[in-house]
Design an enzyme around this catalytic site. Sequence first.
Site, PDB file in Angstrom:
ATOM      1  N   GLU A   1     -14.198 -84.192  42.308  1.00 53.88           N
ATOM      2  CA  GLU A   1     -13.088 -83.605  41.565  1.00 53.88           C
ATOM      3  C   GLU A   1     -11.781 -83.666  42.346  1.00 53.88           C
ATOM      4  O   GLU A   1     -11.754 -83.445  43.560  1.00 53.88           O
ATOM      5  CB  GLU A   1     -13.405 -82.143  41.222  1.00 53.88           C
ATOM      6  CG  GLU A   1     -14.447 -82.048  40.130  1.00 53.88           C
ATOM      7  CD  GLU A   1     -14.992 -80.648  39.952  1.00 53.88           C
ATOM      8  OE1 GLU A   1     -15.594 -80.120  40.908  1.00 53.88           O
ATOM      9  OE2 GLU A   1     -14.823 -80.086  38.865  1.00 53.88           O
TER      10      GLU A   1
ATOM     11  N   CYS B   1      -4.771 -81.839  44.986  1.00 55.94           N
ATOM     12  CA  CYS B   1      -5.827 -81.145  45.727  1.00 55.94           C
ATOM     13  C   CYS B   1      -7.040 -82.073  45.725  1.00 55.94           C
ATOM     14  O   CYS B   1      -7.614 -82.336  44.670  1.00 55.94           O
ATOM     15  CB  CYS B   1      -6.126 -79.814  45.051  1.00 55.94           C
ATOM     16  SG  CYS B   1      -7.499 -78.949  45.836  1.00 55.94           S
TER      17      CYS B   1
ATOM     18  N   CYS C   1     -20.607 -78.996  48.837  1.00 60.72           N
ATOM     19  CA  CYS C   1     -20.232 -78.431  50.150  1.00 60.72           C
ATOM     20  C   CYS C   1     -21.447 -77.751  50.775  1.00 60.72           C
ATOM     21  O   CYS C   1     -22.158 -77.016  50.091  1.00 60.72           O
ATOM     22  CB  CYS C   1     -19.105 -77.418  49.992  1.00 60.72           C
ATOM     23  SG  CYS C   1     -18.535 -76.767  51.582  1.00 60.72           S
TER      24      CYS C   1
ATOM     25  N   CYS D   1     -20.187 -70.208  51.388  1.00 61.47           N
ATOM     26  CA  CYS D   1     -19.326 -69.043  51.149  1.00 61.47           C
ATOM     27  C   CYS D   1     -19.741 -68.367  49.841  1.00 61.47           C
ATOM     28  O   CYS D   1     -19.911 -69.037  48.818  1.00 61.47           O
ATOM     29  CB  CYS D   1     -17.860 -69.458  51.100  1.00 61.47           C
ATOM     30  SG  CYS D   1     -17.331 -70.310  52.584  1.00 61.47           S
TER      31      CYS D   1
ATOM     32  N   CYS E   1     -17.636 -68.775  46.367  1.00 67.74           N
ATOM     33  CA  CYS E   1     -17.129 -70.097  45.985  1.00 67.74           C
ATOM     34  C   CYS E   1     -18.120 -70.847  45.104  1.00 67.74           C
ATOM     35  O   CYS E   1     -19.295 -70.988  45.457  1.00 67.74           O
ATOM     36  CB  CYS E   1     -16.844 -70.896  47.256  1.00 67.74           C
ATOM     37  SG  CYS E   1     -16.346 -72.597  46.935  1.00 67.74           S
TER      38      CYS E   1
ATOM     39  N   SER F   1      -9.333 -70.739  56.251  1.00 67.88           N
ATOM     40  CA  SER F   1      -9.812 -69.766  55.270  1.00 67.88           C
ATOM     41  C   SER F   1     -10.371 -68.570  56.020  1.00 67.88           C
ATOM     42  O   SER F   1     -11.492 -68.614  56.514  1.00 67.88           O
ATOM     43  CB  SER F   1     -10.885 -70.407  54.388  1.00 67.88           C
ATOM     44  OG  SER F   1     -10.319 -71.480  53.675  1.00 67.88           O
TER      45      SER F   1
ATOM     46  N   ASN G   1     -10.361 -64.974  54.980  1.00 66.75           N
ATOM     47  CA  ASN G   1     -11.185 -64.320  53.948  1.00 66.75           C
ATOM     48  C   ASN G   1     -11.857 -63.012  54.354  1.00 66.75           C
ATOM     49  O   ASN G   1     -12.607 -62.432  53.564  1.00 66.75           O
ATOM     50  CB  ASN G   1     -12.257 -65.269  53.401  1.00 66.75           C
ATOM     51  CG  ASN G   1     -11.648 -66.482  52.733  1.00 66.75           C
ATOM     52  OD1 ASN G   1     -10.512 -66.413  52.278  1.00 66.75           O
ATOM     53  ND2 ASN G   1     -12.371 -67.568  52.701  1.00 66.75           N
TER      54      ASN G   1
ATOM     55  N   CYS H   1      -8.675 -72.619  42.910  1.00 61.73           N
ATOM     56  CA  CYS H   1      -9.384 -72.550  44.195  1.00 61.73           C
ATOM     57  C   CYS H   1     -10.785 -71.998  44.005  1.00 61.73           C
ATOM     58  O   CYS H   1     -10.972 -70.958  43.371  1.00 61.73           O
ATOM     59  CB  CYS H   1      -8.674 -71.583  45.140  1.00 61.73           C
ATOM     60  SG  CYS H   1      -7.019 -72.039  45.555  1.00 61.73           S
TER      61      CYS H   1
HETATM   62  N1  SAH Z   1     -13.748 -75.921  52.369  1.00 63.69           N
HETATM   63  C1  SAH Z   1     -12.404 -75.698  52.712  1.00 63.69           C
HETATM   64  C2  SAH Z   1     -11.438 -76.218  51.676  1.00 63.69           C
HETATM   65  C3  SAH Z   1     -11.785 -75.991  50.233  1.00 63.69           C
HETATM   66  S1  SAH Z   1     -11.819 -74.347  49.651  1.00 63.69           S
HETATM   67  C4  SAH Z   1     -12.149 -74.228  52.967  1.00 63.69           C
HETATM   68  O1  SAH Z   1     -13.006 -73.414  52.684  1.00 63.69           O
HETATM   69  O2  SAH Z   1     -11.079 -73.919  53.491  1.00 63.69           O
HETATM   70  C5  SAH Z   1     -10.118 -73.986  49.340  1.00 63.69           C
HETATM   71  C6  SAH Z   1      -9.772 -72.497  49.341  1.00 63.69           C
HETATM   72  O3  SAH Z   1     -10.330 -71.831  48.207  1.00 63.69           O
HETATM   73  C7  SAH Z   1     -10.305 -71.751  50.556  1.00 63.69           C
HETATM   74  O4  SAH Z   1      -9.259 -71.064  51.190  1.00 63.69           O
HETATM   75  C8  SAH Z   1     -11.314 -70.779  49.969  1.00 63.69           C
HETATM   76  O5  SAH Z   1     -11.390 -69.615  50.742  1.00 63.69           O
HETATM   77  C9  SAH Z   1     -10.768 -70.546  48.591  1.00 63.69           C
HETATM   78  N2  SAH Z   1     -11.753 -70.082  47.626  1.00 63.69           N
HETATM   79  C10 SAH Z   1     -13.063 -70.372  47.567  1.00 63.69           C
HETATM   80  N3  SAH Z   1     -13.642 -69.769  46.515  1.00 63.69           N
HETATM   81  C11 SAH Z   1     -12.672 -69.076  45.878  1.00 63.69           C
HETATM   82  C12 SAH Z   1     -12.627 -68.279  44.694  1.00 63.69           C
HETATM   83  N4  SAH Z   1     -13.711 -68.072  43.969  1.00 63.69           N
HETATM   84  N5  SAH Z   1     -11.452 -67.742  44.322  1.00 63.69           N
HETATM   85  C13 SAH Z   1     -10.331 -67.966  45.053  1.00 63.69           C
HETATM   86  N6  SAH Z   1     -10.302 -68.739  46.145  1.00 63.69           N
HETATM   87  C14 SAH Z   1     -11.463 -69.277  46.582  1.00 63.69           C
HETATM   88 FE1  SF4 Z   2     -17.209 -74.935  51.067  1.00 60.45          FE
HETATM   89 FE2  SF4 Z   2     -14.663 -74.099  51.255  1.00 60.45          FE
HETATM   90 FE3  SF4 Z   2     -16.196 -73.353  49.164  1.00 60.45          FE
HETATM   91 FE4  SF4 Z   2     -16.672 -72.372  51.608  1.00 60.45          FE
HETATM   92  S1  SF4 Z   2     -14.822 -72.047  50.358  1.00 60.45           S
HETATM   93  S2  SF4 Z   2     -18.229 -73.165  50.183  1.00 60.45           S
HETATM   94  S3  SF4 Z   2     -16.218 -74.121  52.892  1.00 60.45           S
HETATM   95  S4  SF4 Z   2     -15.530 -75.423  49.646  1.00 60.45           S
END
Ligand code: SAH
Ligand code: SF4
Length: 352
Positions: free
Chosen positions: A94, A107, A114, A118, A121, A220, A222, A338
């Site tokens: 994507e 993006c 992945c 997390c 996500c 990230s 978080n 995101c």
């Molecule tokens: N894997 C990398 C890049 C992709 S994720 C990373 O984790 O940084 C991109 C961003 O989306 C990250 O900052 C992550 O914390 C955020 N993210 C993941 N799941 C999310 C969600 N459900 N709602 C909002 N942001 C989220």
């Molecule tokens: Fe992977 Fe980034 Fe999603 Fe974490 S937030 S599962 S590192 S894509």
Amino acid sequence: MHPPLIGSDLHDITALLSTLTGQDPPAFRARQVYDAVYRQRVQSASLITTLPKPLRERMESEGLLGLPKPAHVYESSDGTKRYLLELNDAKTVETVLMPEGQRYTFCISSQVGCPVNCQFCLTALLGLERNLTAGEIVGQILYVAAANGLSADVSKLNVVMMGQGEPLLNLPNVVKAVRLLADPDGVGLSERRLTLSTSGITPRIYDLAAEPVRPKLAISLNASSEEQRQQLMPITRKYHLKDLIEACRAWPLRSWEHLTFEYVLLKDVNDTDADARRVVKLLANLHCKVNLIALNPGPGIQFSTPDPARVASFQAIVKRSLPCFIRKPRGLDIYAACGQLKRMSTLTEIAI
Ligand code: SAH
Ligand code: SF4
């Protein structure tokens, strides 16, 4: 099978030309091909008109350019588009295009799925299917730019590696892609317009810091403490928060650069005023800004989104010490925001 042109550097192109023709090509040949692929961004190998016709037609018939093919395109009411692009092994990845006035942000993904688990996500639910090659990373931009008529002026394009995948777990391919994207003789994007976001693979942050051509770094975060981060991002059990902050401190900032910390706000989990104060403490003395992202929900995600007033209160506390912004969700209605990239289907599909 030859590796495709997109993703190849001059050295790879020279090797490909000598395999295809059975002789060492003159030095200018590889340059001509490189220029056609990355600067002119031809959409088909048959359009590399500096090559003799039989050679370019052979490249075309063997599918050697290597652009991804669109499988589905979804368009949000806010103008964001989500592309599901098909790779040559039929896997899909994507890419999201976000127009903002005269600017466009891409993006892009670095892996299919992945491996980092997390808890908030959607991409995590896919698991890791495979790494993307450098060509598949660059190809996302070349395809989506061309499909939207954005081929000419790169000063309007930003690229964030925030799609599917953890870019630092695919570092060699990511570094090669960044070099190709930032080469002034090629795609010509400035390093300032490239951002890589990581969940915090600490040893690889040091590796990336040593690269002569590297994107800006977003982390990230978080969570506001080690224990909380271990719950939300189990990878922290291996790569501790303390060491992550140390790696950030060691990142060699360029004169124009600052770090970005992303913080997904989860209702009643990490969104209190006390969390905000801990975030400020954690990031003390770092040249950075904080981007808050209120959770974008999705099926299978156990958390909920805090109220706007809670987000505002969190921001107000951080803002006293650091620049702090609320990231506006883009493409929520098409699962493009995101953390929502999980190849979801929606009704707003547009014709390719
Ligand atoms: N894997 C990398 C890049 C992709 S994720 C990373 O984790 O940084 C991109 C961003 O989306 C990250 O900052 C992550 O914390 C955020 N993210 C993941 N799941 C999310 C969600 N459900 N709602 C909002 N942001 C989220
Ligand atoms: Fe992977 Fe980034 Fe999603 Fe974490 S937030 S599962 S590192 S894509």
